[in-house]
Write a protein that holds these residues in place. Structure first.
Motif, PDB file in Angstrom:
ATOM      1  N   THR A  16       0.840  -1.199   0.000  1.00 22.20           N
ATOM      2  CA  THR A  16       0.000   0.000   0.000  1.00 22.20           C
ATOM      3  C   THR A  16       0.877   1.251   0.000  1.00 22.20           C
ATOM      4  N   TYR A  17       1.920   1.231   0.801  1.00 22.54           N
ATOM      5  CA  TYR A  17       2.869   2.339   0.841  1.00 22.54           C
ATOM      6  C   TYR A  17       3.500   2.530  -0.544  1.00 22.54           C
ATOM      7  N   ASP A  18       3.974   1.435  -1.134  1.00 24.58           N
ATOM      8  CA  ASP A  18       4.590   1.501  -2.467  1.00 24.58           C
ATOM      9  C   ASP A  18       3.607   2.059  -3.493  1.00 24.58           C
ATOM     10  N   GLY A  19       2.341   1.646  -3.395  1.00 25.10           N
ATOM     11  CA  GLY A  19       1.311   2.143  -4.314  1.00 25.10           C
ATOM     12  C   GLY A  19       1.089   3.633  -4.173  1.00 25.10           C
ATOM     13  N   LEU A  20       1.121   4.137  -2.940  1.00 27.72           N
ATOM     14  CA  LEU A  20       0.944   5.572  -2.711  1.00 27.72           C
ATOM     15  C   LEU A  20       2.104   6.361  -3.312  1.00 27.72           C
ATOM     16  N   VAL A  21       3.322   5.903  -3.091  1.00 33.11           N
ATOM     17  CA  VAL A  21       4.494   6.581  -3.653  1.00 33.11           C
ATOM     18  C   VAL A  21       4.403   6.595  -5.182  1.00 33.11           C
ATOM     19  N   LYS A  22       3.962   5.486  -5.767  1.00 28.39           N
ATOM     20  CA  LYS A  22       3.789   5.420  -7.229  1.00 28.39           C
ATOM     21  C   LYS A  22       2.736   6.415  -7.707  1.00 28.39           C
ATOM     22  N   LEU A  23       1.625   6.522  -6.953  1.00 27.89           N
ATOM     23  CA  LEU A  23       0.582   7.491  -7.316  1.00 27.89           C
ATOM     24  C   LEU A  23       1.135   8.912  -7.326  1.00 27.89           C
ATOM     25  N   LEU A  24       1.878   9.267  -6.299  1.00 27.45           N
ATOM     26  CA  LEU A  24       2.440  10.622  -6.225  1.00 27.45           C
ATOM     27  C   LEU A  24       3.433  10.862  -7.355  1.00 27.45           C
ATOM     28  N   ASN A  25       4.270   9.884  -7.620  1.00 34.38           N
ATOM     29  CA  ASN A  25       5.239  10.019  -8.712  1.00 34.38           C
ATOM     30  C   ASN A  25       4.545  10.107 -10.067  1.00 34.38           C
ATOM     31  N   ALA A  26       3.514   9.283 -10.286  1.00 30.88           N
ATOM     32  CA  ALA A  26       2.785   9.285 -11.558  1.00 30.88           C
ATOM     33  C   ALA A  26       2.072  10.611 -11.780  1.00 30.88           C
ATOM     34  N   GLY A  27       1.679  11.261 -10.683  1.00 28.20           N
ATOM     35  CA  GLY A  27       1.010  12.553 -10.790  1.00 28.20           C
ATOM     36  C   GLY A  27       1.989  13.698 -10.984  1.00 28.20           C
ATOM     37  N   GLY A  28       3.293  13.370 -11.057  1.00 23.49           N
ATOM     38  CA  GLY A  28       4.311  14.398 -11.259  1.00 23.49           C
ATOM     39  C   GLY A  28       4.480  15.295 -10.051  1.00 23.49           C
ATOM     40  N   PHE A  29       4.084  14.808  -8.883  1.00 24.84           N
ATOM     41  CA  PHE A  29       4.141  15.612  -7.666  1.00 24.84           C
ATOM     42  C   PHE A  29       5.577  15.692  -7.157  1.00 24.84           C
ATOM     43  N   ASP A  30       6.013  16.897  -6.834  1.00 30.88           N
ATOM     44  CA  ASP A  30       7.383  17.129  -6.368  1.00 30.88           C
ATOM     45  C   ASP A  30       7.417  17.014  -4.846  1.00 30.88           C
ATOM     46  N   PHE A  31       8.020  15.926  -4.353  1.00 28.52           N
ATOM     47  CA  PHE A  31       8.064  15.720  -2.911  1.00 28.52           C
ATOM     48  C   PHE A  31       9.353  15.033  -2.489  1.00 28.52           C
ATOM     49  N   LYS A  32       9.678  15.239  -1.221  1.00 29.78           N
ATOM     50  CA  LYS A  32      10.796  14.535  -0.594  1.00 29.78           C
ATOM     51  C   LYS A  32      10.189  13.612   0.438  1.00 29.78           C
ATOM     52  N   ASN A  33      10.563  12.354   0.370  1.00 28.62           N
ATOM     53  CA  ASN A  33       9.960  11.320   1.200  1.00 28.62           C
ATOM     54  C   ASN A  33      10.831  11.053   2.433  1.00 28.62           C
ATOM     55  N   TYR A  34      10.298  11.389   3.608  1.00 33.30           N
ATOM     56  CA  TYR A  34      11.019  11.162   4.865  1.00 33.30           C
ATOM     57  C   TYR A  34      10.515   9.915   5.597  1.00 33.30           C
ATOM     58  N   SER A  35       9.807   9.060   4.889  1.00 29.99           N
ATOM     59  CA  SER A  35       9.248   7.849   5.482  1.00 29.99           C
ATOM     60  C   SER A  35      10.331   6.871   5.877  1.00 29.99           C
ATOM     61  N   VAL A  36       9.905   5.839   6.585  1.00 26.39           N
ATOM     62  CA  VAL A  36      10.832   4.806   7.038  1.00 26.39           C
ATOM     63  C   VAL A  36      10.502   3.512   6.287  1.00 26.39           C
ATOM     64  N   PRO A  37      11.171   3.267   5.155  1.00 25.23           N
ATOM     65  CA  PRO A  37      10.896   2.030   4.429  1.00 25.23           C
ATOM     66  C   PRO A  37      11.424   0.811   5.177  1.00 25.23           C
ATOM     67  N   LYS A  38      10.904  -0.338   4.827  1.00 24.90           N
ATOM     68  CA  LYS A  38      11.222  -1.581   5.536  1.00 24.90           C
ATOM     69  C   LYS A  38      12.720  -1.881   5.555  1.00 24.90           C
TER      70      LYS A  38
END
Length: 135
Positions: A16-38
């Motif tokens: 679900t996390y990976d899907g959200l990141v893909k959605l943001l990237n596909a939308g061309g959204f400019d963001f810096k991700n401070y999340s804690v991946p596995k």
């Protein structure tokens, strides 16, 4: 200008996390991700206090804390800690954006009650929610 985001998630539900990141990237959204991946060594903290402090450090530069409001979130003590950190851990409160999972009929009351804004699982809603909370 890039938005600084902390995306809360359960490592058990990392798809679900990976899907959200893909959605943001596909939308061309400019963001810096401070999340804690596995695969981040932060999850090897030797005790809960160390992990709490490490998560707080990750949330610190973020302008928005995003929480996936799946029902599993109600049972995660770490999501509760992340909510507490966002609301009480800094001089300026970090707004919380709750995202209702795609096609979900049951969502976390804990997350929805803590959220400053709740959006549906689609790129436009998520991006506009982030924009609204960072104005």
């Amino acid at each position: 200008m890039a938005k600084n985001l902390f995306i809360s998630h359960s490592w058990t539900y990392s798809d679900t996390y990976d899907g959200l990141v893909k959605l943001l990237n596909a939308g061309g959204f400019d963001f810096k991700n401070y999340s804690v991946p596995k695969n981040d060594p932060i999850h090897n903290a030797s005790n809960d206090r160390e992990l709490y402090e490490a998560i707080k450090k990750q949330i610190s530069p973020s302008s928005v804390v995003i929480i996936l409001a799946g029902v599993y979130a109600s049972y995660s003590k770490w999501i509760n800690h992340e909510i507490d950190i966002a609301k009480n851990g800094f001089a300026t409160v970090k707004p919380i954006l709750a995202i209702e999972p795609f096609g979900s009929e049951r969502t976390s009351k804990v997350v929805k009650d803590a959220a400053d804004l709740i959006v549906k699982w689609n790129t436009n809603s998520i991006i506009s929610g982030i924009e609204k909370l960072t104005k």
